[in-house]
Design an enzyme around this catalytic site. Structure first.
Site, PDB file in Angstrom:
ATOM      1  CG  HIS A 143       5.271  -2.045  10.138  1.00  0.00           C
ATOM      2  ND1 HIS A 143       6.616  -2.313  10.106  1.00  0.00           N
ATOM      3  CD2 HIS A 143       5.216  -1.025   9.285  1.00  0.00           C
ATOM      4  CE1 HIS A 143       7.244  -1.740   9.358  1.00  0.00           C
ATOM      5  NE2 HIS A 143       6.434  -0.646   8.959  1.00  0.00           N
TER       6      HIS A 143
ATOM      7  CG  ASP B 143      -0.782 -17.135   8.462  1.00  0.00           C
ATOM      8  OD1 ASP B 143       0.262 -17.020   9.006  1.00  0.00           O
ATOM      9  OD2 ASP B 143      -1.943 -16.997   8.922  1.00  0.00           O
TER      10      ASP B 143
ATOM     11  CD  GLU C  21      10.564  -7.704   5.848  1.00  0.00           C
ATOM     12  OE1 GLU C  21      10.708  -8.722   6.165  1.00  0.00           O
ATOM     13  OE2 GLU C  21      10.311  -6.685   6.325  1.00  0.00           O
TER      14      GLU C  21
ATOM     15  CB  ALA D  64       1.635   0.250   6.440  1.00  0.00           C
TER      16      ALA D  64
ATOM     17  CG  ASN E 200       8.183  -2.106   0.263  1.00  0.00           C
ATOM     18  OD1 ASN E 200       7.811  -2.196   1.302  1.00  0.00           O
ATOM     19  ND2 ASN E 200       8.755  -0.972  -0.224  1.00  0.00           N
TER      20      ASN E 200
ATOM     21  NE  ARG F 271       3.881   6.750   1.838  1.00  0.00           N
ATOM     22  CZ  ARG F 271       4.343   5.440   2.139  1.00  0.00           C
ATOM     23  NH1 ARG F 271       4.727   4.787   1.208  1.00  0.00           N
ATOM     24  NH2 ARG F 271       4.152   5.210   3.322  1.00  0.00           N
TER      25      ARG F 271
ATOM     26  N   PRO G 252       0.713  -1.040  -0.029  1.00  0.00           N
ATOM     27  CG  PRO G 252      -0.118  -0.899   2.214  1.00  0.00           C
ATOM     28  CD  PRO G 252       0.743  -2.315   1.068  1.00  0.00           C
ATOM     29  CG  ASN G 253      -0.131   4.498   1.252  1.00  0.00           C
ATOM     30  OD1 ASN G 253      -1.102   5.028   0.960  1.00  0.00           O
ATOM     31  ND2 ASN G 253      -0.192   3.736   2.683  1.00  0.00           N
TER      32      ASN G 253
ATOM     33  CG  HIS H  37      11.231  -2.466   4.605  1.00  0.00           C
ATOM     34  ND1 HIS H  37       9.717  -2.397   4.217  1.00  0.00           N
ATOM     35  CD2 HIS H  37      11.724  -3.496   4.969  1.00  0.00           C
ATOM     36  CE1 HIS H  37       9.271  -3.395   4.847  1.00  0.00           C
ATOM     37  NE2 HIS H  37      10.129  -4.267   5.346  1.00  0.00           N
ATOM     38  CG  LEU H  38      11.384   2.257  -1.156  1.00  0.00           C
ATOM     39  CD1 LEU H  38      10.093   2.931  -1.318  1.00  0.00           C
ATOM     40  CD2 LEU H  38      12.337   2.466  -2.365  1.00  0.00           C
ATOM     41  CB  SER H  39      12.734   4.272   4.892  1.00  0.00           C
ATOM     42  OG  SER H  39      11.538   3.131   5.395  1.00  0.00           O
TER      43      SER H  39
ATOM     44  CE1 TYR I  24       8.989   4.826   2.997  1.00  0.00           C
ATOM     45  CE2 TYR I  24       7.391   6.674   3.123  1.00  0.00           C
ATOM     46  CZ  TYR I  24       7.890   5.827   3.695  1.00  0.00           C
ATOM     47  OH  TYR I  24       7.682   4.988   4.752  1.00  0.00           O
TER      48      TYR I  24
ATOM     49  NE  ARG J 154      10.715   5.857   8.584  1.00  0.00           N
ATOM     50  CZ  ARG J 154       9.709   5.835   7.682  1.00  0.00           C
ATOM     51  NH1 ARG J 154       9.462   4.569   6.803  1.00  0.00           N
ATOM     52  NH2 ARG J 154       8.551   6.448   7.617  1.00  0.00           N
TER      53      ARG J 154
ATOM     54  NE  ARG K 276       7.258   4.433   9.805  1.00  0.00           N
ATOM     55  CZ  ARG K 276       6.181   4.593   8.904  1.00  0.00           C
ATOM     56  NH1 ARG K 276       5.817   3.524   8.172  1.00  0.00           N
ATOM     57  NH2 ARG K 276       5.408   5.703   9.119  1.00  0.00           N
TER      58      ARG K 276
END
Ligand code: DQA
Length: 147
Positions: free
Chosen positions: A80, A87, A98, A77, A74, A18, A10-11, A100-102, A23, A107, A111
Site C-alpha cells: 500500500h 520501481d 501479486e 503492508a 506478497n 498473527r 513484512p510480518n 495476498h492471503l486476504s 491470515y 478490508r 488496503r
C-alpha cells in the site's frame, strides 16, 4: 528448468500467530512447504525469501535479474506504500504476480490501494495459502505462454 522467486514481505514471518482469523493458521514454514510442493508439481525450481525490511526486498528483486524467470510476491503492508518495490519490479522487468492471503478489497480502505497493481501481470487475493499456490500456477502459465 524455469526459476521462480517467491517473496514474502513484512510480518509474514508471524503467520500462524498473527490474526489467524484473517491470515489463517498455517505458519510461514508450512506455507513454504506447500509452495515447494506446488513448484515441484509444476516443474519449476523455487526460492523463497522473507524480509521485514523494504530495502532488503528491493535488493532481492534487483538481484533477481538474470537469475529468476518470474516473481510471486506478497508485499504485505508495503503493497500500500512502497514506490521503491514498485520501481524495482519495473526496473528488473521480470514478470510478477501479486498475491495476498486476504481479500484486500473488502478490508480497510487503505488496503484497497496497491502500488503494484499496474506493474504486475495480475493479482490473486483472498484465498489464504491457495493465493500463493494459484500465484505459482499463474506465473508458470505466463512463462509457458512466453516460450
Ligand atoms: C496482506 C494484506 C496486507 O494489507 C497486510 O498488510 C499484510 C498481508 C495479505 O496477504 O493479505 O501484511 O498482504
Amino acid at each position: 528448468m524455469k526459476r521462480l522467486l517467491v517473496i514474502h514481505g513484512p510480518n509474514l514471518n508471524l503467520l500462524g500467530k498473527r490474526e489467524p482469523q484473517i491470515y489463517g493458521k498455517l505458519t510461514l514454514e508450512e506455507i513454504n512447504k506447500k509452495i515447494e510442493r506446488t513448484a515441484k508439481e509444476e516443474g519449476v525450481s523455487v526460492e523463497v525469501f522473507q524480509s521485514n525490511y523494504e530495502g532488503e526486498l528491493v535488493t532481492k528483486i534487483q538481484e533477481a535479474m538474470g537469475v529468476f524467470d518470474a516473481i510471486v510476491i506478497n508485499p504485505g503492508a508495503y503493497t500500500h506504500t512502497s514506490v521503491a518495490i514498485r520501481d524495482a519490479i519495473v526496473a528488473v522487468g521480470i514478470p510478477a504476480v501479486e498475491i495476498h492471503l486476504s481479500n484486500i478489497y473488502k478490508r480497510e480502505d487503505f488496503r484497497t490501494k496497491s502500488m503494484l497493481k499496474d506493474v504486475v501481470i495480475g493479482q490473486i487475493a483472498g484465498f489464504g495459502v491457495d493465493s500463493y499456490l494459484l500465484g505459482i500456477r499463474a506465473a508458470v502459465g505466463i512463462l509457458k505462454r512466453d516460450e
